[in-house]
Design an enzyme around this catalytic site. Structure first.
Site, mmCIF file in Angstrom:
data_model
loop_
_atom_site.group_PDB
_atom_site.id
_atom_site.type_symbol
_atom_site.label_atom_id
_atom_site.label_comp_id
_atom_site.label_asym_id
_atom_site.label_seq_id
_atom_site.Cartn_x
_atom_site.Cartn_y
_atom_site.Cartn_z
ATOM 1 N NE ARG A 153 -8.795 -7.310 2.104
ATOM 2 C CZ ARG A 153 -7.726 -6.553 2.254
ATOM 3 N NH1 ARG A 153 -7.365 -5.723 1.294
ATOM 4 N NH2 ARG A 153 -7.008 -6.613 3.364
ATOM 5 C CB THR B 42 1.338 -0.053 4.905
ATOM 6 O OG1 THR B 42 1.628 -1.131 4.004
ATOM 7 C CG2 THR B 42 2.606 0.251 5.701
ATOM 8 C CG ASP C 293 -5.491 -1.144 6.283
ATOM 9 O OD1 ASP C 293 -4.762 -0.147 6.479
ATOM 10 O OD2 ASP C 293 -5.142 -2.066 5.548
ATOM 11 C CB THR D 163 -0.857 -0.040 1.282
ATOM 12 O OG1 THR D 163 -1.714 -1.174 1.214
ATOM 13 C CG2 THR D 163 -1.677 1.218 1.465
#
Length: 324
Positions: free
Chosen positions: A223, A245, A226, A195
């Site tokens: 899906r 991350t 976060d 990320t």
């Protein structure tokens, strides 16, 4: 007031066999985007604008897992997500399930600034993007040959993730030497989410944070991780800005980004103490990392993985980029 500061990340959890050339490529990209952010801060651009600018740059480069170069879902398409938060008034915007929006972070900013909502997803987010006139591209734009190969390997090994920075020819399916990690009780192979994120405090002491990702290779369709969840992957308030991350499911359970601000607010911890505390005490068995700035100009990071692609700079001349 301690002046401006900025930090960037390109994901926590780095394969120890990552070729040196790939490591240097990652460092060059992190250095380039840091310099863009530093120039913007020296030009007195507000923190929230610098965050968007830097994350857009990271999304536009296929090296990390966001925007172009995003991980592929189980059906071979890209479903991207991002969020941005302005500590000034704690305003935020988030998006999920994007398939044709070139820069998800900018759509998240538009959700914050131009909609009555904080979070839009899937077809509704795409429709809003068209209404706002943001740049749209075919889903193919985001898909790289490397990721097509890695999705094939992930499917053969029946796992949700392979480290898709490793050249395909050096990857072995379900290698006995690969560490087995668990996610929600299920085994996964080498964890390398990659990320991207950016946190900024400007010279006025205003904090902002942004995070963007393509999610997990071979993830289930639909899906959500976060990164777009305010308080989990991204958080900013009058005290700090945080971008996380790592293992998304663990970050969600621990509301990791908000925890940094909470322990600063309620326990009176300084930024570095707060970051160290939440990484140690709040992740349970999860693996993650984060970058953070405080309103008084501090900048720091923390992780419990073997590495995190990261860089930071401040007004006093600090400039560092590292992986391990």
């Amino acid at each position: 007031m301690g002046g401006w500061a900025i930090a960037v990340h390109g994901g926590a959890g780095v394969d120890p066999n990552l070729p040196w050339e790939r490591q240097e490529e990652a460092k060059r990209l992190l250095t380039r985007v840091l310099n863009i952010g530093v120039s913007a801060l020296r030009s007195s651009l507000p923190a929230i604008d610098v965050v968007e600018l830097v994350v857009r740059e990271l999304e536009s480069d296929p090296l990390f897992n966001s925007g172009r170069g995003s991980a592929l879902s189980a059906n071979g398409t890209v479903e991207m997500e991002a969020s941005i938060m302005n500590g000034n008034g704690r305003r935020c915007g988030a998006v999920s399930g994007l398939t044709t929006v070139k820069n998800p972070i900018s759509l998240a900013r538009l959700v914050m600034d131009k909609s009555p909502h904080s979070y839009l997803a899937f077809s509704g987010a795409e429709e809003f993007a068209r209404q706002q006139g943001v740049e749209m591209v075919d889903n193919d734009y985001f898909i790289t040959e490397d990721n097509i190969g890695m999705l094939k390997l992930a499917k053969e090994a029946n796992t949700i993730l392979f480290d898709y920075r490793i050249p395909i020819e050096t990857c072995s399916v379900a290698s006995q030497e690969s560490p087995i990690l668990m996610m929600n009780g299920l085994p996964i192979s080498i964890y390398a989410p990659e990320t991207v994120g950016c946190v900024v405090v400007d010279s006025e002491g205003r904090c902002a944070a942004g995070t963007s990702t393509g999610g997990l290779m071979n993830k289930m369709n639909g899906r959500i991780g976060d990164s777009p969840l305010i308080g989990s992957g991204t958080y900013a308030c009058n005290l700090c800005g945080v971008s996380c991350t790592g293992e998304g499911e663990a970050i969600i359970r621990s509301t990791l980004a908000r925890e940094v601000g909470a322990v600063m607010e309620y326990k009176g911890l300084k930024l570095k103490e707060a970051v160290d505390y939440v990484i140690k005490e709040r992740l349970d068995e999860g693996m993650a990392g984060l970058i953070a700035v405080s309103s008084n100009g501090d900048v720091t990071y923390g992780f419990n993985t073997n590495g995190m692609f990261r860089g930071c700079a401040n007004e006093d001349g600090l400039m560092e980029v590292s992986i391990w």
